[in-house]
Design a protein around this motif. Sequence first.
Motif, PDB file in Angstrom:
ATOM      1  N   VAL A 131       0.854  -1.182   0.000  1.00 42.71           N
ATOM      2  CA  VAL A 131       0.000   0.000   0.000  1.00 42.71           C
ATOM      3  C   VAL A 131       0.895   1.239   0.000  1.00 42.71           C
ATOM      4  O   VAL A 131       1.740   1.399   0.884  1.00 42.71           O
ATOM      5  N   TRP A 132       0.717   2.088  -1.007  1.00 42.89           N
ATOM      6  CA  TRP A 132       1.446   3.355  -1.066  1.00 42.89           C
ATOM      7  C   TRP A 132       0.542   4.396  -0.428  1.00 42.89           C
ATOM      8  O   TRP A 132      -0.346   4.942  -1.051  1.00 42.89           O
ATOM      9  N   GLU A 133       0.768   4.641   0.850  1.00 43.42           N
ATOM     10  CA  GLU A 133      -0.099   5.513   1.628  1.00 43.42           C
ATOM     11  C   GLU A 133       0.693   6.693   2.164  1.00 43.42           C
ATOM     12  O   GLU A 133       1.909   6.750   2.037  1.00 43.42           O
ATOM     13  N   GLY A 134      -0.017   7.617   2.772  1.00 41.41           N
ATOM     14  CA  GLY A 134       0.634   8.714   3.460  1.00 41.41           C
ATOM     15  C   GLY A 134       0.930   9.935   2.614  1.00 41.41           C
ATOM     16  O   GLY A 134       1.560  10.873   3.089  1.00 41.41           O
ATOM     17  N   VAL A 135       0.478   9.967   1.377  1.00 40.84           N
ATOM     18  CA  VAL A 135       0.678  11.151   0.541  1.00 40.84           C
ATOM     19  C   VAL A 135      -0.230  12.251   1.063  1.00 40.84           C
ATOM     20  O   VAL A 135      -1.450  12.086   1.123  1.00 40.84           O
ATOM     21  N   ARG A 136       0.367  13.385   1.463  1.00 40.99           N
ATOM     22  CA  ARG A 136      -0.411  14.464   2.067  1.00 40.99           C
ATOM     23  C   ARG A 136      -0.157  15.808   1.382  1.00 40.99           C
ATOM     24  O   ARG A 136      -0.141  16.851   2.003  1.00 40.99           O
ATOM     25  N   ASN A 137       0.025  15.757   0.093  1.00 42.65           N
ATOM     26  CA  ASN A 137       0.132  16.955  -0.735  1.00 42.65           C
ATOM     27  C   ASN A 137      -1.004  16.852  -1.751  1.00 42.65           C
ATOM     28  O   ASN A 137      -1.193  15.793  -2.365  1.00 42.65           O
ATOM     29  N   TYR A 138      -1.755  17.930  -1.924  1.00 48.42           N
ATOM     30  CA  TYR A 138      -2.949  17.856  -2.789  1.00 48.42           C
ATOM     31  C   TYR A 138      -2.611  17.571  -4.247  1.00 48.42           C
ATOM     32  O   TYR A 138      -3.312  16.802  -4.912  1.00 48.42           O
ATOM     33  N   GLN A 139      -1.550  18.160  -4.776  1.00 51.19           N
ATOM     34  CA  GLN A 139      -1.203  17.901  -6.177  1.00 51.19           C
ATOM     35  C   GLN A 139      -0.779  16.447  -6.368  1.00 51.19           C
ATOM     36  O   GLN A 139      -1.208  15.788  -7.315  1.00 51.19           O
ATOM     37  N   ALA A 140       0.034  15.939  -5.450  1.00 50.89           N
ATOM     38  CA  ALA A 140       0.437  14.534  -5.521  1.00 50.89           C
ATOM     39  C   ALA A 140      -0.778  13.623  -5.356  1.00 50.89           C
ATOM     40  O   ALA A 140      -0.929  12.625  -6.068  1.00 50.89           O
ATOM     41  N   ARG A 141      -1.681  13.973  -4.432  1.00 51.13           N
ATOM     42  CA  ARG A 141      -2.913  13.207  -4.244  1.00 51.13           C
ATOM     43  C   ARG A 141      -3.744  13.173  -5.524  1.00 51.13           C
ATOM     44  O   ARG A 141      -4.291  12.143  -5.905  1.00 51.13           O
ATOM     45  N   ASN A 142      -3.816  14.317  -6.199  1.00 48.16           N
ATOM     46  CA  ASN A 142      -4.597  14.378  -7.429  1.00 48.16           C
ATOM     47  C   ASN A 142      -4.009  13.483  -8.512  1.00 48.16           C
ATOM     48  O   ASN A 142      -4.752  12.863  -9.272  1.00 48.16           O
ATOM     49  N   PHE A 143      -2.686  13.404  -8.597  1.00 48.41           N
ATOM     50  CA  PHE A 143      -2.070  12.466  -9.543  1.00 48.41           C
ATOM     51  C   PHE A 143      -2.501  11.045  -9.201  1.00 48.41           C
ATOM     52  O   PHE A 143      -2.908  10.277 -10.085  1.00 48.41           O
ATOM     53  N   LEU A 144      -2.408  10.681  -7.916  1.00 45.24           N
ATOM     54  CA  LEU A 144      -2.800   9.336  -7.492  1.00 45.24           C
ATOM     55  C   LEU A 144      -4.263   9.059  -7.816  1.00 45.24           C
ATOM     56  O   LEU A 144      -4.613   8.002  -8.330  1.00 45.24           O
TER      57      LEU A 144
END
Length: 155
Positions: free
Chosen positions: A27-40
């Motif tokens: 699980v690739w979790e813990g991304v807490r930047n909105y732009q990075a989240r939007n890519f995901l």
Amino acid sequence: MNYWLFKTEPDECSIDDFAQAPTTPIVWEGVRNYQARNFLRDNIVVGDQVFIYHSSCKDIGIAGVASVVKSAYPDPSQFDRSSHYFDNKATKQKPRWVAVDLQFVCKLPQLIRLDKLKNVATLNELPLVRKGNRLSVMPVTCAQWLTIVALSQPA
């Protein structure tokens, strides 16, 4: 198929963690930047290839490749009060963050250090080498991907 670079601290999740369980998705979790989240959330799909980049460590650079085996779903860590990634504004009805699952493809024959990447003219537009664009999840063009793969091969 798209190409990506995901940054990680190897003491949290390294290419060696993937290699130790090559058929088990991580699980690739813990991304807490909105732009990075939007890519995901919006762009990353099953089958996409990902460079695993080790940062905040002694040996900084691209260490290996993983493949996306499950596309975006609510990041479970945002709901876990004991997690460093807990978000008290996230709810099951309105999650704020997403995760994807990755699976091991390979370790590169040699680590590709950031200084080496910065010295390759065809990689000047790679977000990783441009100041101010160092997200934890960033796109890589097909041409950049092929250049980096070639750089990983022993001379």
